[in-house]
Design an enzyme around this catalytic site. Sequence first.
Site, mmCIF file in Angstrom:
data_model
loop_
_atom_site.group_PDB
_atom_site.id
_atom_site.type_symbol
_atom_site.label_atom_id
_atom_site.label_comp_id
_atom_site.label_asym_id
_atom_site.label_seq_id
_atom_site.Cartn_x
_atom_site.Cartn_y
_atom_site.Cartn_z
ATOM 1 N N GLU A 99 43.445 -37.048 2.958
ATOM 2 C CA GLU A 99 44.795 -37.586 3.214
ATOM 3 C C GLU A 99 45.522 -36.696 4.213
ATOM 4 O O GLU A 99 46.232 -37.183 5.091
ATOM 5 C CB GLU A 99 45.617 -37.614 1.914
ATOM 6 N N ARG A 145 59.440 -42.265 -6.989
ATOM 7 C CA ARG A 145 60.556 -43.145 -7.342
ATOM 8 C C ARG A 145 60.390 -44.412 -6.543
ATOM 9 O O ARG A 145 60.025 -44.349 -5.368
ATOM 10 C CB ARG A 145 61.891 -42.509 -6.969
ATOM 11 N N ASN A 175 50.669 -33.124 1.524
ATOM 12 C CA ASN A 175 50.895 -34.000 2.689
ATOM 13 C C ASN A 175 52.103 -33.550 3.498
ATOM 14 O O ASN A 175 52.104 -33.657 4.728
ATOM 15 C CB ASN A 175 51.021 -35.456 2.233
ATOM 16 N N ASP A 190 53.257 -51.049 -3.038
ATOM 17 C CA ASP A 190 51.957 -50.775 -2.403
ATOM 18 C C ASP A 190 51.357 -52.012 -1.722
ATOM 19 O O ASP A 190 50.146 -52.235 -1.803
ATOM 20 C CB ASP A 190 50.959 -50.225 -3.453
ATOM 21 N N GLY A 239 53.021 -31.291 -2.499
ATOM 22 C CA GLY A 239 53.448 -31.080 -1.117
ATOM 23 C C GLY A 239 52.325 -30.855 -0.111
ATOM 24 O O GLY A 239 52.575 -30.413 1.012
ATOM 25 N N HIS A 290 49.056 -43.907 -0.164
ATOM 26 C CA HIS A 290 48.705 -44.305 -1.526
ATOM 27 C C HIS A 290 47.234 -43.982 -1.778
ATOM 28 O O HIS A 290 46.366 -44.361 -0.974
ATOM 29 C CB HIS A 290 48.953 -45.812 -1.702
HETATM 30 C C1 GRF Z 1 48.857 -38.025 -2.782
HETATM 31 O O1 GRF Z 1 47.557 -38.146 -3.310
HETATM 32 C C2 GRF Z 1 49.410 -39.356 -2.369
HETATM 33 O O2 GRF Z 1 48.439 -40.292 -2.016
HETATM 34 C C3 GRF Z 1 50.111 -39.840 -3.603
HETATM 35 O O3 GRF Z 1 50.637 -38.691 -4.200
HETATM 36 C C4 GRF Z 1 49.858 -37.561 -3.820
HETATM 37 C C5 GRF Z 1 50.809 -36.534 -3.275
HETATM 38 O O4 GRF Z 1 50.174 -35.313 -3.064
HETATM 39 N N1 GRF Z 1 51.079 -40.846 -3.272
HETATM 40 P P1 GRF Z 1 50.927 -34.103 -2.358
HETATM 41 O O5 GRF Z 1 52.186 -33.853 -3.146
HETATM 42 O O6 GRF Z 1 51.212 -34.504 -0.957
HETATM 43 O O7 GRF Z 1 49.973 -32.938 -2.454
#
Ligand code: GRF
Length: 208
Positions: free
Chosen positions: A171, A89, A16, A143, A14, A107
């Site tokens: 990110e 998913r 992001n 992707d 979580g 990604h």
């Molecule tokens: C991130 O590195 C994203 O690029 C990938 O899954 C990870 C999720 O991380 N798709 P978080 O759960 O947001 O910490």
Amino acid sequence: MNKANLSVFASGKGSNLLAIHKASLDSDFPGQLKIVICNKFCPAFELAKSLNYETKLISNLDIKNFEIIVHKELIKQKVDLICLAGFLRILSPEFVSKWNNKILNIHPSILPLFPGLKTHEKILSSGSKIHGSTVHIVNEKLDSGKILGQFAFAVKSNNLDLLIDNIKKYENLLYPEVIKKYIWTFLFKKDKFLKYKKFHINNVVFSY
Ligand code: GRF
């Protein structure tokens, strides 16, 4: 300010989700988070609950039934944009076409290099000297939708945990910025926000 309604789909830690939440607290951010969807019990789900967001945890359902429930929730919340953030998913082509160009994903590789899972491991075993992440529009192929933003940095060690920590740190900066630009340009059609942005932080190059 008129704000776009966002939904985050997550299955992981979580970070992001938290970055999008924090960005949305800024009055200049053109989106508001309305609902968090999780397909399993995970830290992202607990985080969303603790931040008092509307949440939906749907596990143990096949993708068709999962998507029927999710679609209804998204309509109920008047969602304009779905942000996948570590959502493990694969959405069906039918769902993707219902939400055509309204689903973003982050990604952890410099697409079109290294699509799919275990990108960090693939980077290290390939000997690649550059790694990064990509925010893209989701289409029916994994992707491979339109790329909206990326960052890249030099890989200086083969420590997997360090690499993942670094990727997430950047990110968490990139994703909210790309969401902001996407809302202004694709949803609110304000062309003045269209131009490319590029900046460096700690020798990490961002472009979106
Ligand atoms: C991130 O590195 C994203 O690029 C990938 O899954 C990870 C999720 O991380 N798709 P978080 O759960 O947001 O910490």
